[in-house]
Design a protein around this motif. Structure first.
Motif, PDB file in Angstrom:
ATOM      1  N   LEU A 197      16.307  25.690 -52.314  1.00 41.75           N
ATOM      2  CA  LEU A 197      17.696  25.361 -52.645  1.00 41.75           C
ATOM      3  C   LEU A 197      18.331  24.497 -51.557  1.00 41.75           C
ATOM      4  N   ALA A 198      18.077  24.859 -50.308  1.00 41.49           N
ATOM      5  CA  ALA A 198      18.666  24.100 -49.194  1.00 41.49           C
ATOM      6  C   ALA A 198      18.153  22.659 -49.182  1.00 41.49           C
ATOM      7  N   MET A 199      16.860  22.488 -49.422  1.00 41.38           N
ATOM      8  CA  MET A 199      16.302  21.142 -49.465  1.00 41.38           C
ATOM      9  C   MET A 199      16.829  20.342 -50.650  1.00 41.38           C
ATOM     10  N   ASN A 200      17.371  21.051 -51.633  1.00 41.97           N
ATOM     11  CA  ASN A 200      17.990  20.387 -52.783  1.00 41.97           C
ATOM     12  C   ASN A 200      19.501  20.258 -52.609  1.00 41.97           C
ATOM     13  N   GLY A 201      20.017  20.605 -51.422  1.00 45.30           N
ATOM     14  CA  GLY A 201      21.414  20.338 -51.108  1.00 45.30           C
ATOM     15  C   GLY A 201      22.347  21.531 -51.107  1.00 45.30           C
ATOM     16  N   ASP A 230      18.672  30.419 -41.623  1.00 47.51           N
ATOM     17  CA  ASP A 230      17.554  29.475 -41.763  1.00 47.51           C
ATOM     18  C   ASP A 230      17.992  28.145 -42.364  1.00 47.51           C
ATOM     19  N   ASN A 231      18.968  28.215 -43.266  1.00 47.12           N
ATOM     20  CA  ASN A 231      19.289  27.054 -44.092  1.00 47.12           C
ATOM     21  C   ASN A 231      20.681  26.485 -43.855  1.00 47.12           C
ATOM     22  N   THR A 232      21.386  26.995 -42.847  1.00 44.40           N
ATOM     23  CA  THR A 232      22.741  26.557 -42.533  1.00 44.40           C
ATOM     24  C   THR A 232      23.578  26.535 -43.811  1.00 44.40           C
ATOM     25  N   ALA A 233      23.620  27.703 -44.461  1.00 45.88           N
ATOM     26  CA  ALA A 233      24.314  27.818 -45.744  1.00 45.88           C
ATOM     27  C   ALA A 233      25.003  29.172 -45.828  1.00 45.88           C
ATOM     28  N   TYR A 234      26.058  29.245 -46.621  1.00 39.15           N
ATOM     29  CA  TYR A 234      26.667  30.539 -46.933  1.00 39.15           C
ATOM     30  C   TYR A 234      25.769  31.295 -47.899  1.00 39.15           C
ATOM     31  N   VAL A 235      25.691  32.603 -47.734  1.00 34.72           N
ATOM     32  CA  VAL A 235      25.034  33.476 -48.702  1.00 34.72           C
ATOM     33  C   VAL A 235      26.058  34.484 -49.207  1.00 34.72           C
ATOM     34  N   ILE A 236      26.238  34.513 -50.522  1.00 39.47           N
ATOM     35  CA  ILE A 236      27.137  35.480 -51.149  1.00 39.47           C
ATOM     36  C   ILE A 236      26.266  36.477 -51.894  1.00 39.47           C
ATOM     37  N   GLN A 293      30.520  19.838 -41.139  1.00 37.57           N
ATOM     38  CA  GLN A 293      30.650  19.310 -39.781  1.00 37.57           C
ATOM     39  C   GLN A 293      29.551  19.848 -38.873  1.00 37.57           C
ATOM     40  N   TYR A 294      29.257  21.148 -39.004  1.00 38.75           N
ATOM     41  CA  TYR A 294      28.216  21.733 -38.158  1.00 38.75           C
ATOM     42  C   TYR A 294      26.857  21.107 -38.464  1.00 38.75           C
ATOM     43  N   ARG A 295      26.570  20.928 -39.745  1.00 35.59           N
ATOM     44  CA  ARG A 295      25.306  20.282 -40.115  1.00 35.59           C
ATOM     45  C   ARG A 295      25.216  18.872 -39.523  1.00 35.59           C
ATOM     46  N   ALA A 296      26.336  18.165 -39.514  1.00 36.53           N
ATOM     47  CA  ALA A 296      26.340  16.774 -39.068  1.00 36.53           C
ATOM     48  C   ALA A 296      26.337  16.627 -37.555  1.00 36.53           C
ATOM     49  N   ARG A 297      26.899  17.610 -36.822  1.00 38.76           N
ATOM     50  CA  ARG A 297      27.118  17.441 -35.389  1.00 38.76           C
ATOM     51  C   ARG A 297      26.140  18.213 -34.504  1.00 38.76           C
ATOM     52  N   SER A 298      25.595  19.297 -34.998  1.00 35.04           N
ATOM     53  CA  SER A 298      24.732  20.130 -34.162  1.00 35.04           C
ATOM     54  C   SER A 298      23.376  19.469 -33.928  1.00 35.04           C
ATOM     55  N   LEU A 299      22.856  19.614 -32.724  1.00 38.42           N
ATOM     56  CA  LEU A 299      21.499  19.185 -32.399  1.00 38.42           C
ATOM     57  C   LEU A 299      20.553  20.385 -32.305  1.00 38.42           C
ATOM     58  N   TRP A 300      21.032  21.564 -32.742  1.00 42.11           N
ATOM     59  CA  TRP A 300      20.259  22.789 -32.548  1.00 42.11           C
ATOM     60  C   TRP A 300      20.103  23.587 -33.847  1.00 42.11           C
ATOM     61  N   GLY A 301      21.182  24.225 -34.304  1.00 39.60           N
ATOM     62  CA  GLY A 301      21.063  25.252 -35.330  1.00 39.60           C
ATOM     63  C   GLY A 301      21.058  24.789 -36.764  1.00 39.60           C
ATOM     64  N   TRP A 303      18.696  23.666 -38.892  1.00 43.26           N
ATOM     65  CA  TRP A 303      17.245  23.622 -38.764  1.00 43.26           C
ATOM     66  C   TRP A 303      16.555  22.619 -39.689  1.00 43.26           C
ATOM     67  N   LEU A 304      17.071  22.360 -40.850  1.00 43.18           N
ATOM     68  CA  LEU A 304      16.334  21.550 -41.817  1.00 43.18           C
ATOM     69  C   LEU A 304      16.021  20.150 -41.305  1.00 43.18           C
ATOM     70  N   LYS A 305      16.867  19.619 -40.444  1.00 48.55           N
ATOM     71  CA  LYS A 305      16.672  18.246 -39.953  1.00 48.55           C
ATOM     72  C   LYS A 305      15.370  18.101 -39.175  1.00 48.55           C
ATOM     73  N   ASP A 306      14.845  19.219 -38.643  1.00 51.76           N
ATOM     74  CA  ASP A 306      13.679  19.174 -37.766  1.00 51.76           C
ATOM     75  C   ASP A 306      12.358  19.458 -38.470  1.00 51.76           C
ATOM     76  N   LEU A 307      12.372  19.649 -39.772  1.00 52.09           N
ATOM     77  CA  LEU A 307      11.149  20.053 -40.464  1.00 52.09           C
ATOM     78  C   LEU A 307      10.080  18.966 -40.395  1.00 52.09           C
ATOM     79  N   ARG A 308       8.932  19.316 -39.850  1.00 56.76           N
ATOM     80  CA  ARG A 308       7.756  18.432 -39.897  1.00 56.76           C
ATOM     81  C   ARG A 308       6.984  18.826 -41.158  1.00 56.76           C
ATOM     82  N   THR A 309       7.390  18.287 -42.272  1.00 56.21           N
ATOM     83  CA  THR A 309       6.981  18.822 -43.569  1.00 56.21           C
ATOM     84  C   THR A 309       5.464  18.769 -43.788  1.00 56.21           C
ATOM     85  N   GLU A 310       4.793  17.766 -43.221  1.00 57.36           N
ATOM     86  CA  GLU A 310       3.346  17.680 -43.407  1.00 57.36           C
ATOM     87  C   GLU A 310       2.636  18.895 -42.807  1.00 57.36           C
TER      88      GLU A 310
END
Length: 363
Positions: A197-201, A230-236, A293-301, A303-310
């Motif tokens: 779901l996170a990879m789909n937005g 894990d996904n920088t997302a809200y969970v309800i 904003q957190y997704r756009a500005r953080s260099l740490w938490g 996580w999805l931006k860092d996935l080495r998918t291969e």
């Protein structure tokens, strides 16, 4: 700039914690919707004082209970006597509530599928403030006592209809309160479902219902917080308060333990209703702009931006579970399905992924 590209103001979300009654015929569902409606009225009346309520999440089982799982019903009998249509009269009843309060509603039901007439699927759905169903998700992973068909069980036909992309298994709907995706109960036990779901937005992940003893031993909480983090997302995560399984049950049984919660995109509680037993809810503020904003500005938490998918792809190259199980046969009842699960365990040992315990090595 489109409406959905504009900044989304903070709003209140409610995760409803109802007392369920097991439905033994489709007409019984109306009784549960009446209870849900009363609970929503009370929760919205109080929560609107803080900020406008724009999202209500209703737990798995709140409409139909868990009659299928508990009583080991025949699959086709359930299709004919209990499964609903989406959209249908039950979604219309919830749609009236959504329209009255100008809120989105997320709920779940065992539902028929027009392309699979002899099957039912465990289905999450989103209703918009106009009362219309705008999104459906079909559960992709079930536990040993659930008879629902999943896409993997009818893989060939499913992929012919929907393809093999993210939308076929992990769909997300873009709304004016954020992008919403759904996992149901057991699905949330697997990191991959929320990650899909996170990879789909997805920005908000609906994850309903988990039974005891897995609430009291904190498995439910750990999974919900981990999927959010894990996904920088809200969970309800709405969970039932208690359950009356029989048609003539007089006393509710706290088989779910409550612990309804809303978790933010760093894995922190926004709200956590720790007790079960009686109908209630968890309510909290959702701030989609802060998440973005957190997704756009953080260099740490984020996580999805860092996935080495291969590197991760090789984990899943080994086939482990039988595909197309239900393409030409009904989903199995408990005793037969237990043998399928035991065979899967044997496969893990045969492939040397798991080491056999000592008692098995001595056989």
């Amino acid at each position: 700039m489109s409406e959905r590209a504009k900044m989304i103001e903070q709003y209140m979300a409610l995760a409803i914690q109802p007392v369920m009654r097991g439905a033994h015929k489709r007409a019984d569902i109306a009784r549960n919707i009446e209870h849900i409606s009363e609970l929503c009225y009370a929760a919205i009346w109080l929560s609107n004082i803080d900020l406008p309520v724009r999202l209500i999440a209703i737990p798995e089982g709140a409409l139909q209970g868990f009659t299928d799982e508990i009583f080991d019903w025949d699959h086709e009998y359930y299709v004919d006597h209990m499964a609903i249509d989406i959209p249908g009269e039950e979604t219309q009843a919830l749609g009236k509530l959504a329209k009255e309060f100008k809120t989105y509603i997320i709920a779940q039901a065992k539902a028929r599928h027009p392309e699979f007439p002899k099957r039912f699927f465990n289905t999450a759905f989103v209703i918009d403030p106009e009362g219309e169903v705008i999104h459906t998700h079909y559960k992709v992973q079930v536990f040993a006592r659930e008879h629902s068909t999943v896409p993997h069980d009818v893989w060939d036909k499913w992929t012919e209809l929907y393809g093999t992309g993210l939308d076929a298994f992990y769909p997300v709907v873009d709304t004016d309160i954020g992008r919403i995706g759904c996992v149901i109960c057991m699905e949330g036990s697997y990191p991959e479902t929320a990650r899909g779901l996170a990879m789909n937005g997805a920005e908000i992940i609906y994850r309903p219902s988990y039974p005891e003893p897995y609430v009291a031993n904190e498995m439910w909480e750990i999974q919900n917080r981990a999927r959010a983090l894990d996904n920088t997302a809200y969970v309800i995560a709405p969970n039932p308060a208690a359950y009356l399984p029989m048609e003539d049950s007089k006393f509710p049984i706290d088989t779910f333990g409550g612990n309804t919660m809303i978790v933010d995109y760093q894995g922190r509680f926004v709200s956590n209703h720790e007790s079960g037993g009686t109908a209630s809810y968890a309510g909290g503020i959702i701030d989609i702009e802060a998440l973005r904003q957190y997704r756009a500005r953080s260099l740490w938490g984020n996580w999805l931006k860092d996935l080495r998918t291969e590197q991760f792809r090789v984990i899943y190259e080994q086939v482990l579970y039988e595909q197309n199980r239900c393409l030409n046969r009904m989903p199995l009842k408990h005793a037969e399905n237990d043998e399928v699960v035991r065979a899967a365990i044997r496969r893990m040992h045969d492939l040397d992924i798991w080491v056999k315990p000592a008692y098995m090595r001595e056989e």
